[in-house]
Design a protein around this motif. Sequence first.
Motif, short mmCIF file in Angstrom:
data_model
loop_
_atom_site.label_atom_id
_atom_site.label_comp_id
_atom_site.label_asym_id
_atom_site.label_seq_id
_atom_site.Cartn_x
_atom_site.Cartn_y
_atom_site.Cartn_z
N ILE A 254 0.85 -1.20 0.00
CA ILE A 254 0.00 0.00 0.00
C ILE A 254 0.88 1.25 0.00
N SER A 255 1.95 1.22 0.77
CA SER A 255 2.86 2.37 0.82
C SER A 255 3.48 2.63 -0.55
N THR A 256 3.81 1.57 -1.27
CA THR A 256 4.40 1.72 -2.60
C THR A 256 3.39 2.31 -3.59
N VAL A 257 2.17 1.83 -3.50
CA VAL A 257 1.13 2.29 -4.43
C VAL A 257 0.80 3.76 -4.18
N GLY A 258 0.67 4.14 -2.92
CA GLY A 258 0.48 5.54 -2.55
C GLY A 258 -0.76 6.19 -3.12
N ALA A 259 -0.56 7.34 -3.74
CA ALA A 259 -1.67 8.17 -4.21
C ALA A 259 -2.50 7.50 -5.30
N SER A 260 -1.96 6.47 -5.93
CA SER A 260 -2.71 5.80 -6.99
C SER A 260 -4.00 5.17 -6.48
N LEU A 261 -4.05 4.85 -5.19
CA LEU A 261 -5.27 4.30 -4.62
C LEU A 261 -6.41 5.31 -4.63
N GLY A 262 -6.08 6.58 -4.76
CA GLY A 262 -7.13 7.59 -4.91
C GLY A 262 -7.36 7.98 -6.35
N SER A 263 -6.26 8.10 -7.10
CA SER A 263 -6.39 8.60 -8.48
C SER A 263 -6.97 7.55 -9.43
N ILE A 264 -6.60 6.29 -9.27
CA ILE A 264 -7.09 5.26 -10.19
C ILE A 264 -8.61 5.09 -10.08
N THR B 174 -5.20 24.04 -19.38
CA THR B 174 -3.75 24.15 -19.54
C THR B 174 -3.01 23.64 -18.30
N VAL B 175 -3.52 23.98 -17.13
CA VAL B 175 -2.90 23.50 -15.88
C VAL B 175 -2.89 21.98 -15.86
N THR B 176 -4.04 21.38 -16.18
CA THR B 176 -4.14 19.91 -16.17
C THR B 176 -3.21 19.30 -17.20
N LEU B 177 -3.22 19.85 -18.41
CA LEU B 177 -2.41 19.30 -19.50
C LEU B 177 -0.92 19.31 -19.15
N ILE B 178 -0.43 20.46 -18.70
CA ILE B 178 1.01 20.61 -18.44
C ILE B 178 1.45 19.76 -17.26
N THR B 179 0.68 19.80 -16.15
CA THR B 179 1.09 19.04 -14.97
C THR B 179 1.00 17.54 -15.20
N CYS B 180 0.01 17.10 -15.97
CA CYS B 180 -0.10 15.67 -16.27
C CYS B 180 1.04 15.21 -17.17
N MET B 181 1.43 16.04 -18.12
CA MET B 181 2.47 15.64 -19.06
C MET B 181 3.86 15.66 -18.43
N PHE B 182 4.12 16.65 -17.58
CA PHE B 182 5.49 16.84 -17.11
C PHE B 182 5.68 16.56 -15.61
N TRP B 183 4.60 16.20 -14.90
CA TRP B 183 4.73 15.81 -13.51
C TRP B 183 4.23 14.39 -13.36
N SER B 184 2.91 14.22 -13.17
CA SER B 184 2.33 12.87 -13.12
C SER B 184 0.83 12.99 -13.35
N LEU B 185 0.23 11.92 -13.83
CA LEU B 185 -1.21 11.94 -14.08
C LEU B 185 -1.99 12.12 -12.79
N GLU B 186 -1.53 11.45 -11.70
CA GLU B 186 -2.25 11.52 -10.44
C GLU B 186 -2.32 12.94 -9.91
N TYR B 187 -1.17 13.60 -9.83
CA TYR B 187 -1.14 14.96 -9.29
C TYR B 187 -1.63 15.98 -10.31
N GLY B 188 -1.51 15.66 -11.59
CA GLY B 188 -1.98 16.58 -12.62
C GLY B 188 -3.47 16.78 -12.57
N ILE B 189 -4.23 15.68 -12.40
CA ILE B 189 -5.69 15.81 -12.34
C ILE B 189 -6.10 16.58 -11.09
N LEU B 190 -5.36 16.39 -9.99
CA LEU B 190 -5.65 17.14 -8.77
C LEU B 190 -5.37 18.63 -8.95
N CYS B 191 -4.30 18.95 -9.68
CA CYS B 191 -4.00 20.35 -9.96
C CYS B 191 -5.10 20.98 -10.82
#
Length: 595
Positions: free
Chosen positions: A295-305, A429-446
């Motif tokens: 669970i610790s390894t999976v982390g935020a994916s348990l919320g984003s997926i 634009t915020v979603t697009l850039i953060t998802c592409m260059f950071w991560s999908l999980e945190y990008g959708i939250l941004c």
Amino acid sequence: FYGSTDNLYREQLPSLDSLIRDGGRKLCRPATVTSKFPILSWLPRYRLEYIMQDFIAGFTVGLTTIPQAIAYGVVAGLEPQYGLYSAFMGCFTYIVFGSCKDVTIATTAIMALMVNQYATISPDYAVLVCFLAGCIVLLLGLLNMGVLVRFISIPVITGFTMAAATTIGSAQINNIVGLTSPSNDLLPAWKNFFTHLDSIRIWDALLGICSLVFLLLMTLVKDIKWGNRIFWKYLGLSRNALAVIFGTFLAYILSRDGNQPFRVTGNITAGVPPFRLPPFSTTVDGEYVSFGDMISTVGASLGSIPMISILEIVAISKAFSKGKIVDASQEMVALGMCNIMGSFVLSMPVTGSFTRTAVNNASGVKTPLGGAVTGTLVLMALAFLTQTFYFIPKCTLAAIIIAAMISLVELHKIKDMWLSKKKDLFPFTVTLITCMFWSLEYGILCGIGANMVYILYSSARPQVDIKLEKVNGHEVGLVDVKQKLDYASAEYLKEKVVRFLNHQNGETHLVVIRGEEINSIDYTVAMNIVSMKGDLEALNCAMICWNWNIASAGVVCRLKTDLRPIFKFDVTLEEVVAGHFDSPSHTASTVTMEA
């Protein structure tokens, strides 16, 4: 006007007894059971003539599903058979719980990309996330939390989808020309491509590019006007299967002399996966990994997926509902059960597939029973065709993935946002850039956060029009509030009224706040109304609240009973002004009541 006013401002709270009683009655209704098991609604009305149409649609979807499932297994960083393991149980489960006849459940490119980061450690991580995500989605569905998807706007969804499609397509740019890449991330994939141009395998590049061109051209054959249009339609729908068949045949023929010109998929474990509990612990490189560590390894994916899977299936269901109301909570129940049951057969997380759902709809499916044909076809492929899958060129699978991703890059929506409301380009634009260059999980939250900024800004700065009017010979400040007030906007209203009076140099002695559109206020607003009255008195100005909603006025009157006379109902503005300036005998419709 309101008759007896003893309880006019009493706060109306729901009765606990009535809530329990109504809830119990609802649970016991047959309609409640059929709503949770939609098969009980449509199966008794099933007609024999539907069988052939469901079979054709299910078979056509199966021809699309098998090559895509193998490809998405590779995208997830798993062995190809895991894509097929993920492609059949959802088809069967959705028949019982699904409410939209067109939806096809399987893994998607976005789901595959989101599990890639830990599925490469061990397949057990992907299977466990499938189970846990299913439990979360099922629980949210049973709690009727489908309303949550309304808080994610189309610009955010569009930005997320385009970013994911760009990332996934970029990750395959190496495979389509025969290169291997150490990373599936956007920038490393392109860096690897441009720094290894001299290592491109000619045969892979030739077959991959030709396959991609073929797949894109085949999307147009349905529009051919001459000949049998049904033939052209199904030919176009079978394009993925045709590309795989041709590539596999070519790889097999050219490898008979022992020299394989293509990078091929390789060995795929034959047979149907065992039905067993999902793994709650695993072993990685000989070391035991506990459930907590997983669970610790999976982390935020348990919320984003779970969130992304819900978004996909609800959006797809609404797109193909054809005038019917989509029960988002029931779709969540169906999706949760599909993931839970899938985890027992080594599936990675699944959701609704737009591509396969479109194929299902175009094939004329009549009921969810078409999914049984698709699931059976996948099972047969696992049982009998895995040796054939050995020769599928990786460049062909890459072409299938890239072609599918191109269809997800909806550039016309950017134009639509520009034409309709340019401000919506900000969360996009915020979603697009953060998802592409950071991560999908945190990008959708941004992206959601950027959208919330708009909502909060609008709430904190409601539309308030203040103008000076001459009524019955008196200058009156008329305040027109165009929306409901809440704690965020309380200070804004007071500041705007006080600033207006300061500009009048003490010549305005009455402010009337029209509240016809103020359907709700909270304690903070009520306190600011009380405070504003005191501020206005210090400026030698009276305040009257005219035609307010009773519920809104009640919040203030329960807080300060002595403010009840400032609320006027069912009178004209002229009567309000006359009642204040001229004579106490003209006071009209001042409602007096008890707490």
